[in-house]
Design a protein around this motif. Structure first.
Motif, short mmCIF file in Angstrom:
data_model
loop_
_atom_site.label_atom_id
_atom_site.label_comp_id
_atom_site.label_asym_id
_atom_site.label_seq_id
_atom_site.Cartn_x
_atom_site.Cartn_y
_atom_site.Cartn_z
N UNK A 142 0.80 -1.23 0.00
CA UNK A 142 0.00 0.00 0.00
C UNK A 142 0.83 1.28 0.00
N UNK A 143 2.09 1.17 0.43
CA UNK A 143 2.91 2.37 0.58
C UNK A 143 2.59 3.14 1.85
N UNK A 144 1.76 2.57 2.73
CA UNK A 144 1.32 3.25 3.94
C UNK A 144 2.38 3.18 5.03
N UNK A 145 2.49 4.26 5.78
CA UNK A 145 3.30 4.29 7.00
C UNK A 145 2.59 3.43 8.02
N UNK A 146 3.28 2.41 8.56
CA UNK A 146 2.63 1.54 9.54
C UNK A 146 3.32 1.56 10.90
N UNK A 147 4.42 2.30 11.00
CA UNK A 147 5.12 2.40 12.28
C UNK A 147 6.59 2.69 12.09
N UNK A 148 7.37 2.31 13.08
CA UNK A 148 8.82 2.45 12.98
C UNK A 148 9.51 1.22 13.56
N UNK A 149 10.75 1.07 13.16
CA UNK A 149 11.59 -0.01 13.68
C UNK A 149 13.04 0.41 13.49
N UNK A 150 13.93 -0.37 14.03
CA UNK A 150 15.34 -0.13 13.78
C UNK A 150 16.16 0.02 15.04
N UNK A 151 17.39 0.37 14.82
CA UNK A 151 18.34 0.57 15.90
C UNK A 151 18.32 2.03 16.33
#
Length: 167
Positions: free
Chosen positions: A63-72
């Motif tokens: 969808x190209x939708x922002x669904x959250x964040x992740x990472x270091x």
């Protein structure tokens, strides 16, 4: 997909972080003002420059939708479990995207990046004691539960780590 935050992500980040359900295991303190989301993104942008890493926007491929964040994130501005200057893996998703494997997929990619690109020797993780879903996700991406500890705010948190086996 994971990508660096941009100022265009403010509305979506605010929508997620102002949701009390999202913050149930994050101190029950959802953001109240869009300026808090703006500051978070600004802090990430500065950490990209200063440390080469910070949380990343998670975008659903279909969808190209922002669904959250992740990472270091390099934690050097406060202490957890009497430790500072360490890399923490984390994730936060909008509730409609929970239980779909996104946290695990993004978390594994973050661990691989930390070990293969940044050559880190250890990555840490933190969850609130009752956050069973995040506990399971951290174990699934390879972190080991170490102990629980009392944080400065009085909450009880779980402490995890994973060591780079390639070093």
């Amino acid at each position: 997909m994971l990508r660096e935050f941009s100022k265009n992500d403010v509305d979506a980040l605010f929508k997620m972080d102002s949701n009390p359900i999202v913050h149930e295991f994050l101190g029950n303190n959802p953001v109240k003002k869009k300026s808090e989301s703006e500051k978070y993104i600004e802090d990430c942008i500065n950490k990209y420059k200063d440390h080469g890493v910070c949380r990343l926007a998670v975008i659903e491929k279909e969808s190209g939708a922002f669904i959250g964040w992740s990472g270091l994130r390099f934690i050097n501005d406060y202490s957890f479990n009497d430790k500072t200057n360490f890399y923490d893996v984390g994730y936060r998703l909008m509730p409609e995207y929970w239980n779909k494997g996104y946290a695990t997929e993004a978390g594994k990619a973050s661990i691989d990046f930390g070990f293969d690109t940044l050559n880190l020797d250890t990555i840490y993780g933190i969850t609130e004691l009752g956050n069973i879903a995040s506990h399971k996700a951290l174990l699934k991406i390879g972190l080991n539960y170490i102990e629980n500890f009392k944080h400065n705010d009085g909450s009880i948190l779980n402490w995890y780590n994973i060591k780079n086996q390639k070093l």
